[in-house]
Design an enzyme around this catalytic site. Structure first.
Site, mmCIF file in Angstrom:
data_model
loop_
_atom_site.group_PDB
_atom_site.id
_atom_site.type_symbol
_atom_site.label_atom_id
_atom_site.label_comp_id
_atom_site.label_asym_id
_atom_site.label_seq_id
_atom_site.Cartn_x
_atom_site.Cartn_y
_atom_site.Cartn_z
ATOM 1 N N GLU A 193 82.437 12.246 3.424
ATOM 2 C CA GLU A 193 81.883 13.277 4.297
ATOM 3 C C GLU A 193 80.359 13.287 4.316
ATOM 4 O OE1 GLU A 193 83.435 14.822 6.391
ATOM 5 O OE2 GLU A 193 85.370 15.577 5.742
HETATM 6 C C1 BLG Z 1 87.705 19.483 10.543
HETATM 7 C C2 BLG Z 1 88.092 20.745 9.805
HETATM 8 C C3 BLG Z 1 89.500 21.153 10.148
HETATM 9 C C4 BLG Z 1 89.657 21.217 11.641
HETATM 10 C C5 BLG Z 1 89.261 19.898 12.260
HETATM 11 O O1 BLG Z 1 87.900 19.643 11.911
HETATM 12 O O2 BLG Z 1 86.376 19.213 10.297
HETATM 13 N N1 BLG Z 1 88.035 20.471 8.390
HETATM 14 C C6 BLG Z 1 87.199 21.078 7.573
HETATM 15 O O3 BLG Z 1 86.443 21.955 7.928
HETATM 16 C C7 BLG Z 1 87.216 20.676 6.166
HETATM 17 O O4 BLG Z 1 89.751 22.404 9.576
HETATM 18 O O5 BLG Z 1 91.034 21.488 11.908
HETATM 19 S S1 BLG Z 1 91.499 22.815 12.609
HETATM 20 O O6 BLG Z 1 90.928 23.941 11.892
HETATM 21 O O7 BLG Z 1 92.957 22.803 12.538
HETATM 22 O O8 BLG Z 1 91.011 22.727 13.990
HETATM 23 C C8 BLG Z 1 89.418 19.847 13.753
HETATM 24 O O9 BLG Z 1 88.618 20.767 14.385
HETATM 25 C C9 BLG Z 1 85.118 17.609 9.155
HETATM 26 C C10 BLG Z 1 86.022 17.862 10.303
HETATM 27 C C11 BLG Z 1 85.231 17.445 11.492
HETATM 28 C C12 BLG Z 1 84.423 16.320 11.017
HETATM 29 N N2 BLG Z 1 84.290 16.463 9.560
HETATM 30 C C13 BLG Z 1 85.841 17.305 7.906
HETATM 31 O O10 BLG Z 1 86.438 16.030 7.956
HETATM 32 C C14 BLG Z 1 83.034 16.246 11.609
HETATM 33 O O11 BLG Z 1 82.072 16.567 10.966
HETATM 34 N N3 BLG Z 1 82.941 15.799 12.860
HETATM 35 C C15 BLG Z 1 81.665 15.642 13.536
HETATM 36 C C16 BLG Z 1 81.355 14.195 13.698
HETATM 37 S S2 BLG Z 1 79.853 13.968 14.521
HETATM 38 O O12 BLG Z 1 78.778 14.125 13.559
HETATM 39 O O13 BLG Z 1 79.750 14.913 15.574
HETATM 40 O O14 BLG Z 1 79.901 12.619 15.025
#
Ligand code: BLG
Length: 489
Positions: A317
């Protein structure tokens, strides 16, 4: 006439009986010896000798593991017998054991089927091609050809194919000096280069691929010759029954793809992480993890998950950086969304301890909430996927798998469907629509890789030490301690 005939019949019968008796007795003396394979099957045990190293066999928290171990375990399962592993102290010891009359029948130990070894052992079909590589320390001048080895402190494993190669090289480079040691393993050689105790070593490409992630300073100087094949070894005088069975098994796993999956899992670190990713991880393992290790352990204990898995998520992460922020405003070491942080009672996402507490709680919650039919270890991979993409989208991918005739309870099948969630032709038919499923596949794959690495670094033999202080391998330390009880996720 009649009594005479009766006498003759009695006499013939007696001789016949005696003949049969003698025949039976005589035969039993010459009864064919059981073949090696028959013996293994009769005893119900396959005895295998190997080496304790991350590329072959070691114990992690869940018990015995390693590439050679897993492959040979499958072979034993295939034969329907138990597997009994023993570890040799060094290569000489390994071949000695293999040649003992009542010793192990097979050596599965990352052995190059070199010409020099063909008198010590009989080899199976090859199952992996490896290239011998000269390893040097980053920051030192890079040797690029055999002549550059002259004048360097070089250490290799005693009795290794690399020692054999250096001996041959000495014929054309009489100035070449090198030492062999039976008191070290490959990890020690790499650590010694990493720390500057020796200038160079030679290891096989698969061993480096596996270990690059632990040693930030080791680099490949050049390949010392062409690729060679690894094979399982049997005593030179052994009959061919076991070898034929081994070859048959190796052909089978090659064909059904399970050999390739094992290779990816154990030797694919560098393929997945890239060289830069691999040694960056090694650097961060030493420099960053120690600051957060206690937080991972506390959160893991509280939420009954494995702390290494939490640490692996944290690395994926944020590279263990508490102030990480994504483009979409997801923040902190465990990258919690605002909604998740709130639901987990995290007031300050940028506080490493809170973020790790929240991440652990969230992972445990997802894991226990997954459909009952999902079994370990897949259940854990599904939990990781949901951590990243959410339960709802994961459910969509499972439904797509089902519709395709794949198994919605197998991670291998569902991961094939996840990228479709980003393609309109597919996501338009799902309940929750578009999601960046390809990223989730990448996410889970990387975490599994980091998790494997952390499992090796924190194996029970090193227990009690902080990861950063543990060093890699402590020769002479009791390696057979049973794995400590650990709450499975
Ligand atoms: C996750 C959330 C989930 C959520 C999903 O997104 O975050 N997890 C956490 O907060 C730990 O709870 O599921 S939901 O609540 O059922 O909707 C979907 O929304 C986090 C993800 C998103 C991702 N990292 C943990 O893996 C992230 O940061 N994405 C952005 C990428 S970028 O920088 O924009 O390219």
């Amino acid at each position: 006439m009649f009594p005479h005939t009766a006498f003759r019949i009695r006499t013939v019968a007696w001789f016949l009986a005696a003949g049969i008796f003698l025949l039976l007795v005589g035969c039993s003396g010459e009864e064919p010896q059981p073949t090696t394979l028959e013996r293994v099957q009769k005893e119900g045990v396959l005895r295998v000798v190997t080496r304790n190293s991350p590329a072959t066999y070691f114990q992690d928290r869940s018990g015995e593991t390693g590439f050679e171990y897993e492959l040979v375990k499958r072979f034993a399962d295939n034969l329907g017998v138990k597997l009994q592993i023993e570890t040799a102290d060094n290569l000489d010891d390994l071949f000695k054991r293999l040649n003992q009359p009542n010793g192990p029948v097979l050596a599965a130990a990352g052995l190059v089927a070199s010409d020099g070894r063909k008198i010590q052992a009989k080899f199976s079909q090859p199952y992996l091609d490896v290239t011998p590589q000269v390893i040097y320390r980053n920051g030192q001048p890079r040797p690029s050809r055999p002549e550059d080895l002259v004048g360097k402190r070089i250490l290799v494993l005693q009795g290794s194919s690399h020692a054999e190669q250096l001996a041959q090289l000495k014929a054309s480079q009489p100035q070449l000096q090198y030492e062999e040691s039976s008191a070290v393993e490959v990890v020690d050689l790499l650590r010694m280069v990493d720390e500057g105790q020796i200038d160079l070593t030679v290891v096989d490409s698969n061993e480096l691929a596996m270990n690059q992630v632990y040693f930030p300073n080791v680099r490949v100087a050049f390949d010392l010759g062409d690729a060679r094949s690894l094979g399982w070894a049997m005593a030179p005088g052994a009959d061919d029954s076991l070898r034929a069975e081994v070859d048959h098994f190796l052909a089978l796993v090659e064909e059904n793809g399970s050999l390739q999956r094992l290779k990816d899992r154990y030797y694919g670190h560098v393929d997945v992480l890239g060289y830069v990713g691999a040694y960056t991880f090694a650097k961060h393992l030493q420099q960053r993890l120690p600051r957060y290790e206690q937080f991972f352990k506390q959160s893991a204990e509280k939420h009954k998950v494995d702390w290494r898995l939490l640490a692996a998520i944290g690395y994926q992460e944020s590279l263990w950086q508490p102030d990480a922020t994504s483009k979409t405003g997801v923040r902190g070491l465990m990258m919690l969304t605002q909604g998740t942080a709130q639901a987990m009672g995290v007031a300050n996402r940028l506080d490493a301890r809170q973020s790790i507490q929240g991440g652990g709680k969230y992972l445990a919650l997802i894991h226990s909430g997954l459909a009952e039919e999902l079994e370990e270890p897949d259940r854990t991979w599904f939990a990781l996927a949901a951590y990243n993409i959410g339960i709802a989208h994961l459910g969509d991918a499972r439904k797509l798998a089902q519709a395709e005739g794949l198994n919605p309870n197998k991670w291998l099948d569902v991961q094939k469907m996840l990228p479709r969630l980003a393609q309109k032709q597919w996501y338009s038919k799902t309940r929750y629509g578009y999601a960046r499923g390809g990223e989730t596949v990448h996410f889970v794959r990387n975490i599994r890789r980091y998790y494997d690495i952390l499992n090796w670094v924190t194996q029970p033999q090193l227990e009690g030490n902080q990861v950063a202080e543990s060093g890699m391998h402590v020769p002479g330390v009791d390696k057979r301690k049973p794995p400590a009880e650990d709450a499975p996720l």
